[in-house]
Design an enzyme around this catalytic site. Structure first.
Site, mmCIF file in Angstrom:
data_model
loop_
_atom_site.group_PDB
_atom_site.id
_atom_site.type_symbol
_atom_site.label_atom_id
_atom_site.label_comp_id
_atom_site.label_asym_id
_atom_site.label_seq_id
_atom_site.Cartn_x
_atom_site.Cartn_y
_atom_site.Cartn_z
ATOM 1 C CG ASP A 318 -0.110 -0.172 2.527
ATOM 2 O OD1 ASP A 318 0.878 -0.937 2.522
ATOM 3 O OD2 ASP A 318 -0.465 0.455 3.541
ATOM 4 C CD GLU A 319 -1.117 4.631 3.053
ATOM 5 O OE1 GLU A 319 -2.103 5.340 3.292
ATOM 6 O OE2 GLU A 319 -0.289 4.318 3.924
#
Lengths: 686, 686
Positions: A318-319
């Site tokens: 993620d991210e």
């Protein structure tokens, strides 16, 4: 204020008995079973109670029965010498599993069970040991005290979970959470029939597991706060005894600064790196263009695949903000030469490579929404923090998924809000039956920016139990009042297991006040809640980091104020014209106590730096309570504040609704209703 | 009743500020130091706080500092990343020990320390690491919250213990006490500067330690409830890190039924034997006339001498009734042929033989009063449950001794009574200086007939802290009011260490009531105490054994009722004519609450078998409170009940003073005073 708590308990009972469900007493089961028929009579549980195992008895089953007896003894205060495992022909409870559960627990194994209790005895039947475990938890919840002893009510239950994957993720990277704290949370999970512990083991702020292949990961990336492999094995065994899978997560290619402290060569930008102390999304990311990255990961994942028996391996994903990639000419050149048009494409390339490594080591890859790209094989699992539509998209593309959107415990939502979120709702409700099969369940997430070993239990429990019910019970079990009543019982049972969600409140309040009387602080603490969503970060008085102590009132205050909820319920009764004189008196008693609290709190507040910041909140409380009392008077007398008065009061209330010391006064909205009702009365009179 | 607790807290504060000691605030130290001068100003403790070690830094010292920092962080709610050990030149606290303490801690090692705190920094100096440990505990007790942060007050302390042997014995035989419970009690001991854990490891009801030489001891004598040698080593190391010696006791030749289950040939009567379930003194005793007994003990004591590093080895030696010896013709013949005239002589013969074995394995024998016979060498130590005169006799004969008489925690005395017992008082006060040197100190005893892992902490703490002060502080520190004020602070600090003496009350009350409201039960529970001395056994409704659950109100009730003590103090104020109108109102409020409690308790009591037995107690409470209210009215109006009325009231009170459900109503004696005062008033008026 202790008066008030007392009054509130009476009120709760009054509300409970007013509820139609309560006319015939129902056991406080949570999660609510798929099907239940109450019988008549009781099975008495005394020191002669015994359990027999009929049919195949694997070690796992025997362990479960021993754990059950130990919990039962603790709950009833019985000595360890009693309540033995005996021959089934002489046992009060006969347990039977058709066959053992698998050595390595898998999602989708049969967890159903069937439980019959009469005054003569009880039988618990299940296809697998897992089902027996779930049924034993139901039995523990059924134990009540009666005039004749502890007893189980006569009942017949057929039960099975709605979803095969019911998890809790704990982030041990941002704040390290010691092994004993994790273990007691596993006990809580087992009590609520949850079956996956997702262990978020690495992030920018820490690498928390010993690697023997790459020891600088923990030596340089953890401040000495990590689990040894022996401890990890211990935790995995502990979870297994409770029917809980352990899925490790090592977040990559982003959220990985802590890796780079010891191994800067993995990163896409020049080092050196330090353990991150702040919260947020940061630039450092692994270099997906270097073969050495994959060699490292191959060795590392191989090591971890040997340590963790579960088939699933979480790579995070993620991210990634891509800044290091964009800034690195070598990486840019690689992207051009490989036809990768964006950083997303580069991450997809990375994921594809990593998936092959994970798969080579016999594991199935799982990752957050961002990993989903159609070039990945269909066996991967997507964990969605984005929502049901993201999950539905994945299912349509043939991918299995889990919902975590709506189950973020760190957002400090009320249990009812989590409870209202269903993995199969919204976009997911329109899927075909085959696609729906791909929605495996959900996982609550306990991100740990603002939790310590001291208060993490209070952030997870009891709200987690509402999510557990959502994932286990039939879709139509949605009665919020019933949920809250049973949640209170579940919360008290969790006390027996050693969870500190209730007990840690008192020492934290005592720390804030010093050793003196906590009562005026408690009056306020009982009706406030920490700010919601991500505003804890936005409203922070100093920049929040892992170095900032979590010893303020916002850290002690419960995520959901039961006193506030009860007060709102009383006001609703009042405004519906259903409040009797006792209820009206109780509302006044509360308001008077709140109005006067400031004068008791101020002398203490001057002696404590941790109380100073809540003085404005206390002032607000006094104002709000005064306005509430005025509105009560107005309503009683059929008078009204007048338009100007009402506007002024509402302005004060609006101001009082703003956070102070990162806390919200839960009684403002009901008092706003009171004022509006008093005003409406006025308008009607004119 | 929550109102009332609140009121009581206010009252406590009022009483406190009325006390002369409180006119200038003093730190709540316990045990009170030998010498202390308060300075001005504060040393702030924030996340930048650091400790430097100057001079020789052994591992033991470093461990102590790490433990201190960990406790300090916990107390203040600081993250584990802060408050490091640094270079002394930069540290806020500089710690110095002239030299390390001995590898195997010995009684009489120097535990003195000197502590100086100014607003600029603090220094802790001690001759040994042990002294540093004691000083670090003082530091933790000095931490307070201020308007500017956590802080240490400027102070200068010179401190050392009065006695070198300050112990706590825990009987793990009658009820098994798990390792984690012992560990948290060791934490409590360290906090109160206690230095000996006496581990009563075997008795008729269980043999609790693994023997590799004689495995049937634990295999057949423990119901599976025993410590492995590895666990024992773990506990010994844990104690050592906290400056606590571990003295094992294996009771012989009596109190030894559990040995004989596996090894009946050791006994003086024919077997087979079973683990004893009852309490008391039983017939089985080792056979002192058989050489195989000494061969066994030689091997066994040799094994244990290797496991336990402490120089002292406790052989028990108490309460041999001699019946098996008298009944065995072979033993009688032995006695005749050896000129042993009594069973006492036979036991003395046994002790002499055992002492040689103990000594051969490098240990010094210690035992209860009964072992004392002049033919034993002078290095043995006598632990006296009989009293100071027994101790003085021993000292005169040249033997060293410890006082345990007056420190039996299982007798459920108030802290003040234990506090008033001094090893050097009575007969011991007349000893010569040299003889006085032989009185090493004392040991509190927690015999475990009526304790479980759930309530043992509440039987030990906080009362143990008063005994700890008696054994550490100068003889002239005897102010009971000051002791009780500081005891409350000590009790709250013990909460931080994980002791459950306070927290276990609530779940135990909830178990008794079921999941519903505990408040009416609590109103009563707060003012009752379990029966005292040995009457728990005498008044038992069913024969007490190790199989009887300890889940009744008598098991939950605190040994000493703070509410009762406060109420008595208010009545004393009133009768001394020193009560203001607020106090009078508070007395009335309490009495009214108690008078009305029965009507709230009864509906709950009907649903719980554990509440049924306390209904008569509740009825008594109502009667007693009514009489108290009547007496208040009489006093107010200057009226009197009349002689007949008074006699009737006193008769009711006398009845109410009898135990019910093995509990005593603590408010009866003060109400008796009230009634008598009202009557005296009447007499005076006549």
């Amino acid at each position: 204020m202790r008066t008030l708590l007392f009054v509130s308990v009476i009120l709760l009972c009054a509300l409970a008995s007013a509820s139609p469900d309560e006319t015939e007493p129902q056991p406080s089961l949570m999660p609510w079973p798929a099907s239940m028929q109450m019988g008549t009579g009781n099975l008495v549980i005394d020191t002669s109670f015994s359990v027999g195992i009929s049919g195949p008895a694997d070690t796992h089953l025997r362990q479960s029965v021993d754990l059950f007896l130990s919990d039962l003894r603790h709950q009833a205060g019985m000595p360890p010498l009693d309540m033995k495992v005996t021959d089934p022909s002489q046992a009060k409870l006969v347990v039977h599993a058709d066959h053992a559960s698998k050595d390595v627990q898998e999602p989708g194994e049969d967890e159903s069970y069937s439980l019959t209790i009469t005054s003569a005895g009880a039988t618990l039947d299940a296809p697998t040991t897992l089902g027996v475990m779930r049924g034993l938890q139901t039995l523990l919840q059924l134990v009540t005290i009666t005039a004749d002893g502890f007893a189980l009510p006569a009942v017949s239950i057929q039960d099975q979970p709605r979803f095969p994957w019911r998890g809790l993720m704990i982030d041990v990277a941002r704040h390290f959470i010691p092994l004993d704290v994790l273990k007691r949370n596993l006990d809580g999970m087992a009590a609520l029939k949850l079956n996956v512990f997702h262990w978020h083991l690495s992030d920018n702020q820490g690498f928390r597991l010993e690697s023997k292949e790459f020891p600088k990961l923990q030596e340089m990336g953890s401040d000495g706060l990590f689990y040894t492999q022996e401890q990890a094995r211990d935790l995995i065994a502990y979870a297994h005894e409770r029917g809980i899978r352990v899925v490790p997560e090592f977040d990559m290619p982003g959220h990985s600064t802590a890796w780079f402290v010891g191994y800067p060569e993995l990163a896409s930008g020049p080092g050196p790196y330090q353990i991150e102390r702040k919260w947020g999304v940061f630039d450092p990311a692994m270099d997906p263009t270097e073969e050495r990255t994959y060699k490292f990961l191959d060795k590392f994942i191989g090591e971890m695949a040997g340590l963790f028996p579960d088939r699933y391996f979480h790579i995070g994903g993620d991210e990634v903000n891509g800044k290091q990639w964009s800034a690195n000419p070598k990486i840019q050149a690689f992207m051009r030469s490989h036809g990768l048009k964006s950083n997303q494409d580069l991450q997809a390339y990375f994921n594809t490579r990593v998936q092959k490594i994970v798969s080579k080591h016999g594991k199935i890859m799982i990752g957050w929404d961002e990993i989903l790209r159609p070039d990945l094989p269909k066996d991967i699992v997507v964990q969605s923090w984005r929502g049901q539509s993201s999950l539905a998209d994945a299912a349509k593309q043939g991918y299995r998924g889990l919902l975590s959107y709506g189950y973020y415990l760190d957002l400090i939502w009320p249990a009812s809000r989590h409870y209202g979120i269903d993995p199969m709702s919204d976009a997911a409700s329109n899927l075909s039956p085959e696609e729906k099969q791909r929605i495996l369940g959900g996982e609550a997430c306990m991100w740990s920016e603002y939790v310590s070993p001291e208060n993490i239990d209070s952030r997870i429990w009891p709200r987690m139990a509402a999510i557990a019910e959502r994932l286990w019970s039939p879709q139509q079990v949605t009665d919020v009042n019933s949920m809250y009543q049973r949640l209170e019982a579940a919360s008290q049972r969790l006390d027996w297991l050693g969870l500190t969600h209730n007990s840690s409140y008192w020492p934290m309040l005592r720390r804030i006040t010093g050793s003196s009387d906590i009562s005026p602080l408690r009056v306020m603490a009982d009706i406030v809640e920490p700010v919601k969503d991500y505003s804890r970060e936005e409203t922070a008085p100093v920049e929040p980091t892992s170095l900032v102590p979590l010893n303020r009132l916002v850290d002690a205050a419960r995520p959901e104020s039961a006193t506030g909820r009860n007060f709102a319920a009383m006001i609703n009764l009042l405004l519906a014209g259903q409040a009797d004189s006792v209820t009206k008196e109780e509302i006044r008693t509360w308001l008077i106590r709140w109005q006067n609290n400031q004068s008791e709190l101020l002398p203490i507040a001057e002696r404590s730096f941790l109380l100073k910041e809540v003085i404005p909140l206390s002032q607000s409380l006094t104002q709000v309570a005064s306005i509430g009392l005025q509105a009560m008077d107005d309503l009683d007398r059929g008078e009204s504040p007048g338009d100007a008065g009402k506007a002024q009061e509402l302005a004060v209330l609006q101001q009082a609704q703003q956070q102070k010391a990162q806390l919200l006064l839960t009684i403002v909205p009901p008092i706003q209703k009171l004022v509006e009702a008093a005003g409406a009365h006025h308008s009607a009179e004119k």
